[in-house]
Design an enzyme around this catalytic site. Structure first.
Site, PDB file in Angstrom:
ATOM      1  CD  GLU A 178      18.321 115.888  87.554  1.00 13.48           C
ATOM      2  OE1 GLU A 178      19.132 114.997  87.228  1.00 13.48           O
ATOM      3  OE2 GLU A 178      17.143 115.892  87.161  1.00 13.48           O
ATOM      4  CE1 TYR A 235      20.423 114.233  82.695  1.00 16.07           C
ATOM      5  CE2 TYR A 235      21.334 114.357  84.914  1.00 16.07           C
ATOM      6  CZ  TYR A 235      20.258 114.202  84.070  1.00 16.07           C
ATOM      7  OH  TYR A 235      19.012 114.043  84.581  1.00 16.07           O
ATOM      8  CG  ASP A 289      19.174 110.395  81.462  1.00 12.91           C
ATOM      9  OD1 ASP A 289      18.740 110.436  80.301  1.00 12.91           O
ATOM     10  OD2 ASP A 289      18.482 110.000  82.416  1.00 12.91           O
TER      11      ASP A 289
END
Length: 374
Positions: A59, A142, A160
DNA sequence: AAGGCGTGGGT
DNA sequence: TACCCAAGCCT
């Protein structure tokens, strides 16, 4: 459920539900995901245990970065640092070197700081809630939602760029980005299924990445096409609306590539804050919009003995997020005995690939050294 | 809170 | 070619 039963269920559903109903069915997206999920290096196969370390690492790397660019970096990081403890123990310098070329280098510093925090204060275990994850360095709204949902199956919907696009189209949101972010987050959260939060988060992103693409979306393959307001209007590509951001002004500067007789190149380290913080570079001038060649020349490193600098033909062009850059490149041959100026060091050409050199500096060195033997 | 912060690939 | 922009964060 078998395929046949699923087909029956779909038909039945279609008969009782009008086309273009108010709310897309989260289960329809999950069913689509079960058949079309992407296979990605950091993604667990169905039934396979999910490693929060891999989820977190991917991520961070994927922030504003494409899957294709991340893949080789992810593989190298996992091979070298297979868990959060090993990454925490690594020198920051090694992490920066490993990150070189991927961009947004603050991520690498935050990655290292986060690994140390998790290793030290949490015994190597990542927190499982959005709130606790949000406290970690480099983890924003996020990423906290993504890790909580994907790694721990928490009821969170990470929003996102992909998800913003999907939701903006489904509801034909007229408000433009970035102002529309809160509205899009709320609309996305309202789509959450009653279970399978991990799959749902990934399904939403897969849909955005493979079907609901920025240009020429494949609406005919979309499980939600009957419920998409933008599609109904035939205006998919006009969403999400965006307010144009003004472009940065061109800056100029000079870079000095010194090649010693033994094949070493002169490098130094950039300041710890700001652009390309802590990365390596060849010596050079500041970068300004009003920068004249005479001013640039004065930034040449003071070598002993003094050497003549030759301005190479052409220049190196590079575009940062917020400004384009044109660098004049100067070159000098330096005698073998020449010591490095204060704060600088000589690095063998063969060692350059492992240096923490940002791409713009690799361009400069390539420009100066092309057709130079060895 | 608007701007700083990289890069490479797709169209 | 010249954009556009990709699983955003930090200050």
């Amino acid at each position: 459920m078998t395929l046949a039963k699923r087909a029956v269920a779909r038909k039945k559903e279609a008969s009782i539900r009008p086309r273009s109903s108010a709310r897309p069915d989260p289960l329809a997206l999950l069913a689509w995901y079960d058949r079309h999920r992407r296979i990605l290096p950091w993604r667990a196969r169905p039934g396979e245990a999910i490693d929060p370390y891999r989820v977190w690492l991917s991520e961070i790397m994927l922030q504003q970065t494409t899957v294709k660019a991340v893949a080789p970096y992810f593989a190298r990081f996992i091979a070298r640092w297979p868990n959060v403890q090993s990454l925490a123990k690594a020198p920051l310098e090694d992490v920066l070197k490993g990150w070189a070329g991927l961009g947004y280098y603050a991520r690498a510093r935050n990655l290292h700081a986060c690994a140390q925090a998790v290793a030290k204060t949490r015994a190597g275990k990542f927190p499982q809630t959005v709130e606790a994850l949000r406290e970690l360095p480099g983890v924003g709204d996020y990423t906290a939602a993504a890790i909580a949902a994907i790694a721990f199956d928490q009821p969170a919907v990470p929003v996102d760029g992909n998800v913003e696009r999907v939701v903006a189209r489904i509801y034909a949101v007229e408000e433009s980005l970035p102002a529309a972010k809160p509205k899009l987050r709320a609309l996305a959260a309202a789509l959450m299924p009653p279970a399978r939060y991990s799959d749902f988060a990934q399904a939403l992103m897969d849909l955005g990445a493979t079907i609901c693409t920025p240009k020429t979306p494949a609406c005919s393959l979309c499980p939600w096409n009957a419920d998409c307001a933008a599609h109904a209007r035939g205006e998919e590509e006009t969403f999400p609306r965006k307010t144009p951001k003004r472009e940065g002004q061109l800056r100029r500067g000079a870079a000095f590539v010194a090649l010693r007789e033994d094949g070493c190149v002169l490098l130094r380290r950039r300041p710890e804050k700001g652009l390309l913080a802590g990365m390596s570079e060849v010596p050079g001038s500041d970068w300004h919009s009003e920068m004249e060649e005479a001013t640039m020349r004065r930034a040449a490193p003071k070598l002993i003995p003094p050497v003549p600098w030759r301005r190479l033909a052409g220049s190196v062009e590079h575009v940062f997020t917020h400004f384009p850059l044109t660098l004049s490149v100067y070159f000098a041959q330096v005698p073998r005995r020449s010591p490095p100026p204060s704060g600088m060091r000589w690095v063998r050409r063969r060692e350059l690939p492992g240096e923490a050199l940002p791409s713009v500096m690799r361009k400069v060195i390539a420009h100066a050294l092309e057709e130079k033997p060895r």
